[in-house]
Design a protein around this motif. Structure first.
Motif, short mmCIF file in Angstrom:
data_model
loop_
_atom_site.label_atom_id
_atom_site.label_comp_id
_atom_site.label_asym_id
_atom_site.label_seq_id
_atom_site.Cartn_x
_atom_site.Cartn_y
_atom_site.Cartn_z
N ARG A 63 0.83 -1.21 0.00
CA ARG A 63 0.00 0.00 0.00
C ARG A 63 0.87 1.26 0.00
NH1 ARG A 63 -5.37 0.97 1.04
NH2 ARG A 63 -5.90 3.08 1.73
N LEU A 64 1.95 1.23 0.75
CA LEU A 64 2.85 2.38 0.77
C LEU A 64 3.44 2.65 -0.61
CD1 LEU A 64 4.78 2.00 4.14
CD2 LEU A 64 3.59 4.05 3.36
N ILE A 65 3.88 1.60 -1.27
CA ILE A 65 4.44 1.77 -2.62
C ILE A 65 3.36 2.25 -3.58
CG2 ILE A 65 5.46 0.54 -4.58
CD1 ILE A 65 6.99 -1.19 -2.59
N HIS A 66 2.17 1.69 -3.46
CA HIS A 66 1.08 2.05 -4.37
C HIS A 66 0.75 3.53 -4.31
CE1 HIS A 66 -2.61 1.53 -6.71
NE2 HIS A 66 -3.22 2.28 -5.80
N TYR A 67 0.81 4.11 -3.12
CA TYR A 67 0.43 5.52 -2.96
C TYR A 67 1.63 6.47 -2.98
CZ TYR A 67 -4.42 4.32 -2.16
OH TYR A 67 -5.72 3.87 -2.32
N THR A 68 2.76 5.98 -3.44
CA THR A 68 3.95 6.83 -3.58
C THR A 68 4.09 7.27 -5.03
OG1 THR A 68 5.09 5.69 -1.77
CG2 THR A 68 6.45 6.94 -3.30
N LEU A 69 4.43 8.52 -5.24
CA LEU A 69 4.61 9.04 -6.58
C LEU A 69 5.64 10.16 -6.57
CD1 LEU A 69 1.69 11.44 -7.50
CD2 LEU A 69 1.80 10.34 -5.27
N ILE A 70 6.10 10.52 -7.75
CA ILE A 70 7.03 11.63 -7.92
C ILE A 70 6.26 12.83 -8.43
CG2 ILE A 70 9.11 12.45 -9.08
CD1 ILE A 70 9.75 10.18 -7.24
N THR A 71 6.43 13.98 -7.77
CA THR A 71 5.82 15.23 -8.21
C THR A 71 6.93 16.28 -8.32
OG1 THR A 71 5.43 16.11 -5.98
CG2 THR A 71 3.75 14.62 -6.90
N PRO A 72 6.63 17.46 -8.86
CA PRO A 72 7.67 18.50 -8.92
C PRO A 72 8.27 18.84 -7.56
CG PRO A 72 5.85 19.08 -10.37
CD PRO A 72 5.41 17.85 -9.61
#
Length: 308
Positions: free
Chosen positions: A231-240
């Motif tokens: 779940r942690l990986i699923h909700y991780t993303l890269i933003t500016p």
């Protein structure tokens, strides 16, 4: 129809992640391909079999006999999962990004090598030996990456997901950059996409600490409560703004941080473990003067043989 079994990826059985993939040379005649297997089989990685993961807690928790080698394999596995998940958001955030296999291979190899510079007794060795030379195990890891296994890194052409683009070459300097957790004044000379990936290795919720929380608790027999890594990986993303976790992942992050805190209080800083460290300190400096009175960066082959 049954799909053919891939012969260029093999599996390692693991009690935490069940199976860990790693690339192996293709079985074509005359193939001299360099893969993740060559890094795993290198003397520097094999040395980690003889460096305990827990410097003194293993005397408190008798089953905690696992090594930095096992942890490095687990971190590599999780780094690959991270890479595949965050790649789309990374490509949306930065204009020029290498291929997915490149990013996956880079993060996997970085995680595999992130602890390669550890000495005996791990962080105790950092504080009571390496610091006299202004070093940490990460600095030693960087030297090993650049000068001992860099030639292998450059020749790796595949990740478990696919082949690098023809013009792409893995850069040991990128690997060395990713593992150093200290602020680097020369960050600007590294591409933006690489800087955005750095917290996946040296941040708050990383492939490294995901694995050691799961592995150390399991091997010690300590119950830490639920830790929901998928779940942690699923909700991780890269933003500016950098590495970002969606609000839906915050409860899972809180659970993970609580589990990590519990381990620090009850395993890493266990009162008996700390007492053992204090006793060890009484003889440590004199012992090191006898067996290894050197700066590791100047005596790498001697350091290769220095283990627990």
């Amino acid at each position: 129809m049954t799909e053919p079994i891939p012969h260029d990826v093999s599996l390692i059985a693991d009690p935490i992640h069940h199976y860990i993939q790693f690339t192996v040379p293709r079985s074509s005649p005359g193939s001299n391909e360099i893969t993740e297997k060559d890094l795993i089989d290198s003397p520097w990685l094999q040395r980690l079999r003889y460096i305990y993961q827990l410097q003194s807690a293993r005397w408190v928790y008798p089953s905690a006999e696992h090594s930095r080698f096992q942890h490095s394999l687990g971190a590599m596995h999780l780094a690959g999962q991270y890479a595949k998940h965050v790649y789309p958001s990374l490509a949306q955030t930065v204009r020029y990004v290498p291929s997915l296999p490149y990013v996956e291979a880079l993060l996997r190899i970085t995680a595999l090598l992130h602890d390669v510079g550890h000495g005996p007794f791990c962080h105790f060795f950092d504080h009571h030996f390496l610091h006299q030379y202004g070093l940490s195990h990460e600095h030693v890891s960087q030297a090993i990456i650049r000068h001992e296994v860099g030639h292998l890194i450059k020749q790796v052409r595949r990740s478990p997901s696919g082949t690098l683009a023809d013009h792409e070459i893995l850069d040991p300097e990128y690997v060395a950059f990713l593992i150093l957790k200290e602020p680097d004044k020369q960050n600007r000379r590294y591409p933006r996409w690489l800087q955005l990936l750095r917290p996946l290795i040296g941040g708050l919720f990383t492939a490294d600490n995901f694995d050691y929380v799961l592995r150390d608790s399991y091997m010690c027999g300590v119950a830490i409560g639920p830790v929901d890594i998928p779940r942690l990986i699923h909700y991780t993303l890269i933003t500016p703004k950098g590495l970002t976790i969606h609000k839906n992942g915050l409860p899972a992050l809180q659970m993970f941080l609580n589990a990590r805190l519990y381990l620090y209080a009850n395993v890493y800083y266990h009162r008996t473990s700390r007492a053992i460290d204090l006793h060890l300190l009484e003889i440590f400096h004199e012992t090191m003067e006898c067996i290894f009175p050197y700066n590791p960066l100047h005596h790498m082959q001697r350091y290769l043989r220095l283990t627990d």
